[in-house]
Design an enzyme around this catalytic site. Sequence first.
Site, mmCIF file in Angstrom:
data_model
loop_
_atom_site.group_PDB
_atom_site.id
_atom_site.type_symbol
_atom_site.label_atom_id
_atom_site.label_comp_id
_atom_site.label_asym_id
_atom_site.label_seq_id
_atom_site.Cartn_x
_atom_site.Cartn_y
_atom_site.Cartn_z
ATOM 1 N N HIS B 76 98.678 22.278 30.630
ATOM 2 C CA HIS B 76 99.912 22.945 31.063
ATOM 3 C C HIS B 76 99.744 24.462 30.957
ATOM 4 C CE1 HIS B 76 104.125 24.211 31.166
ATOM 5 N NE2 HIS B 76 103.971 24.763 29.981
ATOM 6 N N ASP B 105 95.799 47.135 55.929
ATOM 7 C CA ASP B 105 95.400 45.871 55.311
ATOM 8 C C ASP B 105 94.876 46.201 53.924
ATOM 9 O OD1 ASP B 105 94.268 43.261 54.700
ATOM 10 O OD2 ASP B 105 94.315 42.886 56.849
ATOM 11 N N TRP B 141 94.964 25.966 24.875
ATOM 12 C CA TRP B 141 94.399 26.873 25.880
ATOM 13 C C TRP B 141 93.615 27.996 25.219
ATOM 14 C CZ3 TRP B 141 95.206 32.074 27.410
ATOM 15 C CH2 TRP B 141 96.124 32.788 26.632
ATOM 16 N N SER B 168 87.617 35.424 40.503
ATOM 17 C CA SER B 168 88.658 35.589 41.505
ATOM 18 C C SER B 168 89.614 36.716 41.130
ATOM 19 C CB SER B 168 89.418 34.268 41.655
ATOM 20 O OG SER B 168 90.662 34.471 42.251
ATOM 21 N N SER B 169 90.061 36.725 39.861
ATOM 22 C CA SER B 169 91.004 37.777 39.459
ATOM 23 C C SER B 169 90.368 39.148 39.539
ATOM 24 C CB SER B 169 91.488 37.598 38.026
ATOM 25 O OG SER B 169 91.805 36.313 37.751
ATOM 26 N N HIS B 252 95.698 39.473 24.388
ATOM 27 C CA HIS B 252 96.902 40.280 24.386
ATOM 28 C C HIS B 252 97.091 41.080 25.668
ATOM 29 C CE1 HIS B 252 100.633 41.637 22.905
ATOM 30 N NE2 HIS B 252 100.326 42.767 23.504
ATOM 31 N N GLU B 254 96.152 40.196 28.412
ATOM 32 C CA GLU B 254 96.522 39.163 29.390
ATOM 33 C C GLU B 254 98.036 38.975 29.452
ATOM 34 O OE1 GLU B 254 95.067 37.417 31.640
ATOM 35 O OE2 GLU B 254 96.474 35.777 31.986
ATOM 36 N N TYR B 256 100.242 41.181 29.137
ATOM 37 C CA TYR B 256 100.790 42.272 29.954
ATOM 38 C C TYR B 256 100.383 42.132 31.404
ATOM 39 C CZ TYR B 256 102.553 44.036 25.707
ATOM 40 O OH TYR B 256 103.254 44.107 24.543
ATOM 41 N N SER B 267 111.882 46.598 38.981
ATOM 42 C CA SER B 267 112.153 48.017 39.239
ATOM 43 C C SER B 267 112.382 48.298 40.722
ATOM 44 C CB SER B 267 110.996 48.882 38.733
ATOM 45 O OG SER B 267 110.739 48.612 37.389
ATOM 46 N N HIS B 301 97.476 40.660 15.954
ATOM 47 C CA HIS B 301 98.768 40.104 15.549
ATOM 48 C C HIS B 301 98.852 38.613 15.860
ATOM 49 C CE1 HIS B 301 100.479 41.553 19.675
ATOM 50 N NE2 HIS B 301 99.931 40.388 19.803
ATOM 51 N N HIS B 302 97.863 38.076 16.566
ATOM 52 C CA HIS B 302 97.813 36.631 16.760
ATOM 53 C C HIS B 302 97.093 35.950 15.605
ATOM 54 C CE1 HIS B 302 99.241 36.876 20.959
ATOM 55 N NE2 HIS B 302 98.638 38.040 20.924
ATOM 56 N N THR B 327 108.482 49.690 25.974
ATOM 57 C CA THR B 327 109.205 48.563 26.573
ATOM 58 C C THR B 327 110.706 48.832 26.542
ATOM 59 O OG1 THR B 327 107.474 47.190 25.650
ATOM 60 C CG2 THR B 327 109.340 46.053 26.612
ATOM 61 N N LYS B 330 111.790 51.050 29.296
ATOM 62 C CA LYS B 330 111.962 50.365 30.581
ATOM 63 C C LYS B 330 113.312 49.661 30.647
ATOM 64 C CE LYS B 330 108.295 49.155 32.763
ATOM 65 N NZ LYS B 330 107.579 49.857 33.608
ATOM 66 N N ARG B 449 103.991 23.704 16.336
ATOM 67 C CA ARG B 449 103.752 23.487 17.757
ATOM 68 C C ARG B 449 102.629 22.476 17.954
ATOM 69 N NH1 ARG B 449 100.798 29.090 19.614
ATOM 70 N NH2 ARG B 449 100.790 27.990 21.587
#
Lengths: 191, 536
Positions: B76, B105, B141, B168-169, B252, B254, B256, B267, B301-302, B327, B330, B449
């Site tokens: 998932h 293009d 994951w 790809s990314s 991390h 990722e 963002y 925005s 922090h993870h 943040t 924003k 979890r």
Amino acid sequence: MEVKPSIARGSTRRVLIPALTVCAGMFLFGFALVPLYRLVCTHVLGIRVDDAPSAAAVSAVDRARTVTVQLMGHVHSDLRWQFAPEQSQLRVHPGALTVAWFSASNGTAQALTGHAVPSIAPSQAALYFNKVECFCFTDQTLKAGESRRMPVRFAVDPQLPRSISTITLAYTFYENPLAAGTATVAAAPAG
Amino acid sequence: MATHAGTHDDHDAKPGFAQRWLFATNHKDIGTMYLVFSLIMFFIGGSMAMIIRAELFEPGLQLVQPYFFNEMTTMHALIMIFGAVMPAFVGLANWMVPLMVGAPDMALPRMNNWSFWILPFAFVLLLSTLFMPGGAPAAGWVMYPPLVLQGGDSIAFMIFAIHLMGISSIMGAINIIATILNLRAPGMDLLKMPLFVWTWLITAFLLIAVMPVLAGAVTMLLTDKFFGTSFFNAAGGGDPLLYQHIFWFFGHPEVYIMILPAFGIISEIIPTFSRKPLFGYKPMVYATASIAFLSFTVWAHHMFTVGLPLGGLLFFMYATMLISVPTGVKVFNWVTTMWKGSLTFETPMLFAVAFVILFTIGGFSGVMLALVPADFQYHNTYFVVAHFHYVLVSGAVFGIMAGTYYWIPKWTGHMYSERWGKIHFWNSVIAVNVLFFPQHFLGLAGMPRRIPDYNVAFADWNMVSSIGGFWFGLSQLIFVGNIIYTVYFARQKASARVWEGARGLEWTVPSPAPHHTFEVPPVILPGMLAHDDVSH
Ligand SMILES: [Cu+2]
């Protein structure tokens, strides 16, 4: 606003080459983190990564002291295996990395998966008994009629209280029906 | 699709199906393919979430075996992150960035074709593991060793799939950077670019900086598993903790990567429906850049509970909390843009307002998780699950949906059904809170979890959460229905500007956008851009 007649096309190559360089650099940086991690921990943060049990065992062996490690192996009645240590006891110096061997055999006509659960007596010693590698970390699957020698690599911490001179390491092997079922469960997508 | 019957279309009329889609180089076609692909993945990943919530409906094991449950949680996440959210943003960038900067293009059209067509192969590889003996990857994951290395050979498929997604990314990101830096229309200065373009430019830099690090980490897993190396194997002199450092150095930034483009979409939408220019355009750009920069300094922090030294805990705690400053800027600017505006609440605006509120809730629980002593309590509980689903579902996914409703008239030339859009919105926004808010309580009460069964003490809130889950899942069928309706059946034609308050180059081309646009660079007139009245 004054507008230039043609589109402001820069050369794509001017973007492509630096971008690919950054990618290659960051890929290598990922691998550079392996030594960097060690360097930063040891020299900047003062964590002795190499003081992990295995390395500590090699570096600081207390030859003046000897501890008896008794080994035992049991099999839970659901699992029809033979399982026993190759030696019933070992005499080790605290800090020395030692390997003890156990052997298991599956006398039945089908593959069985078991999982060994360790227990250490006296329980105060558990804190000082460091298993670096152990067959109990993973499931063990024995095919019909298969036998296997399995190592446990350990070191007794030199900080072990003086009052303890004998440690008993006992394993009980339980059947893991879930693991045996894994292949069939997963093969059917709906579980 | 009858969406490209534009005036500039006559010189390449009616290419064959394969010609048009397999060999596509047109940014609009590729954007469409990305969006359709991501929608399919959203439903595949979503049905896995339904299995998870169904099993958690009651305590005890009812529907699936624990191992299969773990496969579901792992797959998932991988599918939603790499298959749904990221390709959706790349699809939106493909469609909108050239239109917004006045480019004909993307800069590298053939590479664009590649970066899309790699993805279906990557996900066939990944999904095929579900049907292999031993099952799909089930270690989460994050793929922590040693657990992940105890999985079957399917982890090799997962790793190759991740390599492909990464390639790809990266190609997509390079393309976007090249387009933005090289193909802007004359007069489109960097500090006049729409914020969606800005946030994507910064996201693209993040992508090329961290996807290779992930590729390195999974390569090390691969060699540890199959080639006898010991990067993460303590018995061979390696360190499993090292993996967590490398993974989260990617992980991390990722998060963002998955939220900055949504910031950009919001925005764009809020000024349109407030009929005011965005408040604080430049601070928004700088805030985005500083969020991206800071995201490289907070990864541990993870890992607060792994036994970091006190100095490390404090550094990563303060650095993480520092991110809440840009943040906050924003969120403040979005709210101030709406302040005293002539607001109307069409579906895109509803999603945008919900985004601002619900993302902020996710931000608050993020600040709670950043506190070291609190994190020791919350770590690996449902509180974390609630936190990141608030920022990813009611954040990133709502952003994508807002963008879809906002731009689909431009893509198809027809208005979607406003009535069903609103029904979709209200169902989604209530269901998402019924689904995820109770998970805060479960986490604070100590429910871990990634478990298929739980203490009966957690039964009530899990049932509420599951009901919310099914409700949210079903609501998304309305979304698909509305999209199909808009593409094939809608009668109401959209004007070029579509929305009364919309400004920017993309609204100067007809709706539907012709197959080829801005072959002659546009002349930017005063008042045409949303931000050209920004004082310098
Ligand atoms: Cu993080």
